[in-house]
Design a protein around this motif. Structure first.
Motif: not given
Length: 135
Positions: A95-101, A66-78
């Motif tokens: 950074s993750m929040r700025q990308l909309g997560w 997710v961006g430059p980071y590795l996220a432990a668990f990701v739900c792309t649809s949500k």
């Protein structure tokens, strides 16, 4: 007077840049694979929860970029990231929040002691994102 073919130089530089991006991507993939294999007990328990319990059709992936980071668990649809302990890096979350997560953090102890509560919180977060699009 010598003539220099700049098209070859530009093409060569582009090819070198592409190779560098490819090597960087391969390193990130290998790091994610290694982290998946060596996950701690809390991450393994969370993964079991996410895979075995119904979450309204939401599917999660482990150790995703997710961006430059590795996220432990990701739900792309949500657009939901779940982190277990780890470093509480404000820059990472920002950074993750700025990308909309949206980012949810759980303590490893909480996941291991009461996995049902962790599952309920995740289920609620997924419901909130589903209802956000409804009128």
């Amino acid at each position: 007077m010598s003539v220099v073919d700049t098209s070859r130089t530009v093409a060569s530089a582009a090819k070198g840049s592409e190779r560098k991006r490819w090597r960087t991507l391969q390193k990130r993939i290998e790091r994610a694979r290694g982290l998946r294999r060596s996950g701690n007990h809390a991450e393994q328990a969370m993964w079991e929860l996410l895979c075995t319990r119904p979450l309204g059709g939401a599917r999660f992936r482990r150790m995703q970029p997710v961006g430059p980071y590795l996220a432990a668990f990701v739900c792309t649809s949500k657009k939901l990231v779940i982190e277990i302990d780890g470093e509480d890096d404000a820059g990472r979350m920002q950074s993750m929040r700025q990308l909309g997560w949206r980012v949810a953090r759980f303590a490893a102890k909480d996941v291991l002691d009461d996995p049902d509560e962790a599952w309920r919180e995740i289920f609620q977060l997924l419901q909130v994102s589903s209802n956000a699009g409804a009128p």
